[in-house]
Design a protein around this motif. Structure first.
Motif, PDB file in Angstrom:
ATOM      1  N   TYR A   6      -0.721   5.127  -3.991  1.00  0.00           N
ATOM      2  CA  TYR A   6      -2.179   4.192  -4.050  1.00  0.00           C
ATOM      3  C   TYR A   6      -3.556   4.759  -2.852  1.00  0.00           C
ATOM      4  O   TYR A   6      -4.509   4.976  -3.606  1.00  0.00           O
ATOM      5  CB  TYR A   6      -1.821   2.571  -3.558  1.00  0.00           C
ATOM      6  CG  TYR A   6      -2.767   1.782  -3.344  1.00  0.00           C
ATOM      7  CD1 TYR A   6      -3.591   1.407  -4.815  1.00  0.00           C
ATOM      8  CD2 TYR A   6      -3.220   0.834  -2.460  1.00  0.00           C
ATOM      9  CE1 TYR A   6      -4.086   0.585  -4.925  1.00  0.00           C
ATOM     10  CE2 TYR A   6      -4.165   0.080  -3.293  1.00  0.00           C
ATOM     11  CZ  TYR A   6      -4.730  -0.691  -3.482  1.00  0.00           C
ATOM     12  OH  TYR A   6      -5.609  -1.229  -4.035  1.00  0.00           O
ATOM     13  N   VAL A   7      -2.890   5.492  -2.048  1.00  0.00           N
ATOM     14  CA  VAL A   7      -3.686   6.375  -1.081  1.00  0.00           C
ATOM     15  C   VAL A   7      -4.460   7.386  -1.700  1.00  0.00           C
ATOM     16  O   VAL A   7      -5.217   7.558  -1.323  1.00  0.00           O
ATOM     17  CB  VAL A   7      -2.848   6.673  -0.064  1.00  0.00           C
ATOM     18  CG1 VAL A   7      -3.809   6.644   1.495  1.00  0.00           C
ATOM     19  CG2 VAL A   7      -2.902   4.640   1.042  1.00  0.00           C
ATOM     20  N   SER A  40      -0.044  -6.022   2.744  1.00  0.00           N
ATOM     21  CA  SER A  40      -0.995  -6.601   3.590  1.00  0.00           C
ATOM     22  C   SER A  40      -0.949  -7.667   3.363  1.00  0.00           C
ATOM     23  O   SER A  40      -2.000  -8.935   2.974  1.00  0.00           O
ATOM     24  CB  SER A  40      -2.332  -5.636   2.821  1.00  0.00           C
ATOM     25  OG  SER A  40      -2.189  -6.509   0.969  1.00  0.00           O
ATOM     26  N   MET A  78      -8.602  -0.845   1.912  1.00  0.00           N
ATOM     27  CA  MET A  78      -8.433  -1.936   2.150  1.00  0.00           C
ATOM     28  C   MET A  78      -9.290  -3.184   1.730  1.00  0.00           C
ATOM     29  O   MET A  78      -9.126  -4.048   1.629  1.00  0.00           O
ATOM     30  CB  MET A  78      -8.111  -2.289   3.619  1.00  0.00           C
ATOM     31  CG  MET A  78      -6.914  -1.095   4.260  1.00  0.00           C
ATOM     32  SD  MET A  78      -5.561  -0.658   3.184  1.00  0.00           S
ATOM     33  CE  MET A  78      -5.303  -2.579   2.924  1.00  0.00           C
ATOM     34  N   ARG A 105       0.439   2.702   5.496  1.00  0.00           N
ATOM     35  CA  ARG A 105       0.435   3.518   4.078  1.00  0.00           C
ATOM     36  C   ARG A 105       2.178   2.733   4.483  1.00  0.00           C
ATOM     37  O   ARG A 105       3.025   3.104   5.264  1.00  0.00           O
ATOM     38  CB  ARG A 105       0.832   4.763   3.411  1.00  0.00           C
ATOM     39  CG  ARG A 105      -0.653   5.335   4.053  1.00  0.00           C
ATOM     40  CD  ARG A 105      -0.269   6.542   2.916  1.00  0.00           C
ATOM     41  NE  ARG A 105       0.823   7.372   3.148  1.00  0.00           N
ATOM     42  CZ  ARG A 105       0.750   8.970   3.038  1.00  0.00           C
ATOM     43  NH1 ARG A 105      -0.172   9.355   2.246  1.00  0.00           N
ATOM     44  NH2 ARG A 105       1.856   9.588   2.685  1.00  0.00           N
ATOM     45  N   ALA A 162      -4.101   3.540   5.889  1.00  0.00           N
ATOM     46  CA  ALA A 162      -5.014   3.607   4.067  1.00  0.00           C
ATOM     47  C   ALA A 162      -6.195   3.599   4.875  1.00  0.00           C
ATOM     48  O   ALA A 162      -7.007   2.758   6.095  1.00  0.00           O
ATOM     49  CB  ALA A 162      -4.620   2.571   3.926  1.00  0.00           C
ATOM     50  N   ILE A 199       1.013  -1.218  -0.487  1.00  0.00           N
ATOM     51  CA  ILE A 199      -0.111  -0.471  -0.070  1.00  0.00           C
ATOM     52  C   ILE A 199       1.261   1.549  -0.079  1.00  0.00           C
ATOM     53  O   ILE A 199       1.714   1.280   1.637  1.00  0.00           O
ATOM     54  CB  ILE A 199      -1.242  -0.417   1.453  1.00  0.00           C
ATOM     55  CG1 ILE A 199      -1.744  -1.378   1.292  1.00  0.00           C
ATOM     56  CG2 ILE A 199      -1.273   1.180   1.130  1.00  0.00           C
ATOM     57  CD1 ILE A 199      -2.151  -1.852   0.456  1.00  0.00           C
ATOM     58  N   THR A 234      -9.049  -3.898  -1.738  1.00  0.00           N
ATOM     59  CA  THR A 234      -7.905  -4.609  -1.936  1.00  0.00           C
ATOM     60  C   THR A 234      -8.059  -5.999  -1.989  1.00  0.00           C
ATOM     61  O   THR A 234      -7.381  -6.629  -2.641  1.00  0.00           O
ATOM     62  CB  THR A 234      -6.344  -3.619  -1.319  1.00  0.00           C
ATOM     63  OG1 THR A 234      -6.511  -2.205  -2.003  1.00  0.00           O
ATOM     64  CG2 THR A 234      -5.216  -4.310  -1.737  1.00  0.00           C
TER      65      THR A 234
END
Length: 116
Positions: free
Chosen positions: A26-27, A107, A62, A103, A57, A22, A65
């Protein structure tokens, strides 16, 4: 790969997925897409003063994702699509994100099914 129906998943079952890093980009992209520009996600000075102590995030980022990392066996996908088309109401389920994911962290989550 999930190759069993929801009703057959039991507490303690596990599965392994790919991982995803992450990143800040991306955030930020997710914040722009959703217009969720809360400073907890985007402003390091603000986030440092929160109970998390750093930027995290979005929960919705999440969840989406993690859903993208789960691979469903085609038979399961077709079965759930067929039951929805036949007029049955899909089950509602609740999701609880137990640990915020900062971030720039991976994950590599623990996908263990736990009781409520």
């Amino acid at each position: 790969m999930i190759s069993t129906h929801f009703e057959n998943i039991r507490v303690g079952d596990t599965t392994t997925t790919e991982s995803r890093t992450i990143t800040e980009e991306y955030v930020r992209d997710f914040a722009e897409l959703t217009w969720d520009r809360h400073p907890l996600h985007l402003n390091p000075e603000y986030a440092q003063q929160t109970r998390f102590g750093r930027q995290i995030a979005h929960g919705a980022l999440m969840l989406s994702t993690l859903l993208g990392l789960v691979e469903l066996h085609p038979v399961i996908c077709n079965a759930s699509t067929a039951s929805t088309r036949s007029g049955s109401t899909p089950r509602r389920s609740s999701v609880m994100l137990c640990t915020p994911l900062p971030r720039s962290s991976r994950s590599d989550h623990d996908p263990t099914v736990r009781p409520r």
